[in-house]
Design a protein around this motif. Sequence first.
Motif, mmCIF file in Angstrom:
data_model
loop_
_atom_site.group_PDB
_atom_site.id
_atom_site.type_symbol
_atom_site.label_atom_id
_atom_site.label_comp_id
_atom_site.label_asym_id
_atom_site.label_seq_id
_atom_site.Cartn_x
_atom_site.Cartn_y
_atom_site.Cartn_z
ATOM 1 N N ALA A 317 5.664 -10.131 10.052
ATOM 2 C CA ALA A 317 6.784 -9.733 10.909
ATOM 3 C C ALA A 317 7.873 -9.039 10.091
ATOM 4 O O ALA A 317 8.499 -8.076 10.564
ATOM 5 C CB ALA A 317 7.358 -10.963 11.616
ATOM 6 N N GLN A 318 8.082 -9.520 8.871
ATOM 7 C CA GLN A 318 9.088 -8.898 8.014
ATOM 8 C C GLN A 318 8.677 -7.470 7.643
ATOM 9 O O GLN A 318 9.513 -6.566 7.562
ATOM 10 C CB GLN A 318 9.284 -9.729 6.739
ATOM 11 N N ILE A 319 7.377 -7.261 7.431
ATOM 12 C CA ILE A 319 6.891 -5.915 7.120
ATOM 13 C C ILE A 319 7.130 -4.983 8.304
ATOM 14 O O ILE A 319 7.572 -3.844 8.144
ATOM 15 C CB ILE A 319 5.395 -5.960 6.743
ATOM 16 N N GLU A 320 6.838 -5.459 9.512
ATOM 17 C CA GLU A 320 7.061 -4.642 10.700
ATOM 18 C C GLU A 320 8.537 -4.294 10.874
ATOM 19 O O GLU A 320 8.884 -3.204 11.332
ATOM 20 C CB GLU A 320 6.556 -5.372 11.946
ATOM 21 N N ASN A 327 1.094 1.981 4.473
ATOM 22 C CA ASN A 327 -0.313 2.072 4.866
ATOM 23 C C ASN A 327 -0.981 0.721 4.658
ATOM 24 O O ASN A 327 -0.363 -0.236 4.166
ATOM 25 C CB ASN A 327 -1.027 3.200 4.119
ATOM 26 N N ASP A 328 -2.268 0.632 4.994
ATOM 27 C CA ASP A 328 -2.948 -0.669 4.976
ATOM 28 C C ASP A 328 -2.948 -1.294 3.577
ATOM 29 O O ASP A 328 -2.683 -2.493 3.418
ATOM 30 C CB ASP A 328 -4.390 -0.504 5.471
ATOM 31 N N GLY A 329 -3.263 -0.490 2.546
ATOM 32 C CA GLY A 329 -3.285 -1.031 1.190
ATOM 33 C C GLY A 329 -1.913 -1.512 0.742
ATOM 34 O O GLY A 329 -1.786 -2.570 0.117
ATOM 35 N N GLN A 330 -0.888 -0.758 1.068
ATOM 36 C CA GLN A 330 0.463 -1.147 0.691
ATOM 37 C C GLN A 330 0.895 -2.422 1.417
ATOM 38 O O GLN A 330 1.576 -3.273 0.841
ATOM 39 C CB GLN A 330 1.425 0.003 0.990
ATOM 40 N N ARG A 331 0.501 -2.551 2.678
ATOM 41 C CA ARG A 331 0.812 -3.781 3.422
ATOM 42 C C ARG A 331 0.159 -4.996 2.754
ATOM 43 O O ARG A 331 0.784 -6.054 2.612
ATOM 44 C CB ARG A 331 0.325 -3.663 4.869
ATOM 45 N N VAL A 357 7.022 -1.292 -4.005
ATOM 46 C CA VAL A 357 7.971 -2.181 -4.687
ATOM 47 C C VAL A 357 9.295 -2.212 -3.927
ATOM 48 O O VAL A 357 9.882 -3.286 -3.718
ATOM 49 C CB VAL A 357 8.194 -1.714 -6.142
ATOM 50 N N ALA A 358 9.777 -1.042 -3.526
ATOM 51 C CA ALA A 358 11.040 -0.980 -2.784
ATOM 52 C C ALA A 358 10.957 -1.775 -1.490
ATOM 53 O O ALA A 358 11.945 -2.407 -1.064
ATOM 54 C CB ALA A 358 11.400 0.479 -2.494
ATOM 55 N N SER A 359 9.790 -1.784 -0.832
ATOM 56 C CA SER A 359 9.618 -2.553 0.406
ATOM 57 C C SER A 359 9.713 -4.050 0.130
ATOM 58 O O SER A 359 10.328 -4.799 0.901
ATOM 59 C CB SER A 359 8.261 -2.218 1.038
ATOM 60 N N VAL A 360 9.106 -4.510 -0.980
ATOM 61 C CA VAL A 360 9.213 -5.920 -1.361
ATOM 62 C C VAL A 360 10.672 -6.293 -1.595
ATOM 63 O O VAL A 360 11.151 -7.344 -1.141
ATOM 64 C CB VAL A 360 8.369 -6.203 -2.619
#
Length: 733
Positions: A317-320, A327-331, A357-360
């Motif tokens: 949910a946090q990723i969404e 993309n799938d691999g990054q998710r 990394v920035a998404s994390v």
Amino acid sequence: MRTVENTTITLKGQIDSVFYSSPSFSAGRLLTNDRKEVVFAGKVFVQQGEQVVLRGQWTKHPKYGRQFAAEAMEYDLDLDQDGLARFLANHPDIKGIGPAKAKQIAQTFNGTFEKVLLDDPSRIAEAAKISASAATNLQKIWKQTRETNHVMAWLSAFGLTHHQVTTLVKKFGNNTLSVLRADPYLLIREVRGFGFKKVDVIARKIGTSKEQPERIRAGILHCAFEALDQGHCWTGYEDLIDLANRLLVMDTMDSRDRIEAQLDALIDEKSLTCVSLDGRFLIALPDIHRMETDLAGTFDSASNPHPHAKKLGDVAAQIEKHAKTLNDGQRQAVQAALGNRISLFSGGAGSGKTYTVASVVRICEARKLTVMLAAPTGKAAKRLEEVVGCPAQTIHRMLGYNGKTFERGASDPIPADMLIVDEVSMVDVVLAWHLFQAIDLTKTAVLLVGDHNQLPPVGPGNLLRDLVQTRSIPSVILDKVVRQAGVLKENSTAILQGEVCKTSEPEPDGKRRWFLSDQFGDVLQAQGFLTTLYEEVLQERLEYDLLRDVQVLTPTHKGPLGTKALNEVLQRLVQRKIWKIDAPPVLPGRRPKFLTHDKVIQTRNNYDIDVMNGAIGFIRSVANNGSLTIEFEGRTVEVEAGSPGMQDLELAYALSIHKSQGSEYPCVIVVMHKAHSFMHHRNLFYTGVTRARRTAIIVGDHWGVRNCAQKRQVDSRRTFLSLLLPSARLEAA
């Protein structure tokens, strides 16, 4: 060509001025005792004001004219009254005695000075009105200087410089000669720059037997350390005996038995460790074995839940919410990072590592978790900081390394909820161990990020590759080039499939991002094309700053296309082109003279001036005595002539590809030629071109370029991690 008058000459006098001075070479002007000025240069270490004896020959240099080539020196202690006064007033280590007091001492004692100083230094103190401690210090320095002269006379034939001899005398004092005669191989441990082969020549000249146990032990340890220098963490027991046997070349039929006996002794006394595995015996340095064993134990708990799993909540949910464009691999990579205690993701150029990394980081910050970012080098940390938008630092700085010890450890762990370490391919075993010693995994989760297709670390081990190959911790490989990566990243990644793309089409700005110039079969043709780029293309057509934007990378240091030759060529070209300065010719066996504006690289961590290995600097000024003022990443530092810091600097117009790891440059020129095909493999090529941020130019010959891209080098580093991670723990013998 320089002509030499073969008669050995002795000159006595005072060093009037120093033009250049390092531990292995000095040049300056000597004021002889009969008041003549003599320009000298040679393998000596001098300081202004010293009373010396120089021995050598008169030479005629093509540029500097007649000068004295100094081959050896010692302090002049057979002084007249004026000479004694100058010695006392000018010696850098003699405190509390200025010109007036020096003159008074010389006049009072003159011919009896040495006897009085050695027998009753209090008389010197009383006559000159100096403290007893100052007189005692003077006595100590005088004795040490006498001993240095004696040692220098004995070692003059063995290639030790004055600076190296002084280092030994300061450590061993009056015992220097007896210590060296008993075990010359201690030079390996005590004098920087002296390895086994150089010391073995000295030892053989002074009569050391080929079968002497100290020699055999030194040879075994040399082979063990040489393997470590090549990145290996262990060597097979029998292989180590074979290596030592070839090195030592003993004149006995039982040489292998003698080596085995000394190897066993080194194991018994814990200088080396022997590990048993499936009937094999593996030899390692004890610290390296312990560190890899500890790391394997640490990674056992990698798949335990993230210590802040409750606070993170539903990761999907946090990723969404915060990173829906992944993309799938990054998710998968983000989910692994936020779901496990230790995780890893690796990806090539253009795979979107930094965006992941920035998404994390975004998700952690949104959930009020503290994040720390680190990388092995200052350049890599700065780049990580720029692309992620959060502060980053080097691993050494984060751990509080002061040149000797790490401040952070188990008792003072890293204060973060999430630690992200980039460019892990550069992290060797020693640094990895210290890093994980400073992490409390019950409070801090760790994400390791890198590119396993790049070169392994300069130091021992292969942490990232071992983790990727064993999949012993939660790992995700990002193997797709994202659409927005661009032609530079796409062409770089193609090298991993053995393909080298032709020169790319112009971009909307009219400039190309990828140039392939592989028509130069002759090395001098390739070198000439490189100089043409600097003279006519890089600045004029591509609008790059020749110093700050452009970096030449090559696989090796030697040959016309190695770093040494290219640095000399490019120094002359850039100095003349930009500042109208003619760089002086470089004498055989000498380093180029540093000039104002030169681009230099720091080759060793220097904590005195806070400049780390790999930092690029620009010389702002050169003092008359050779001292340098250098700008390193916006900071100005001073490096004194003759100091060890001077030896840690090299010209940086051309760098080895290994040295460039962790850095990026707007424009990179990668030299790939059959002349150094013994170094070639596709990971080397890939590492070189991925240093380019905007433009990559490949210079070489068709065969060399293709061969390098197509040559797959099986990773052959011998590490304990590769054995420990997938299997049972080894037992130390």
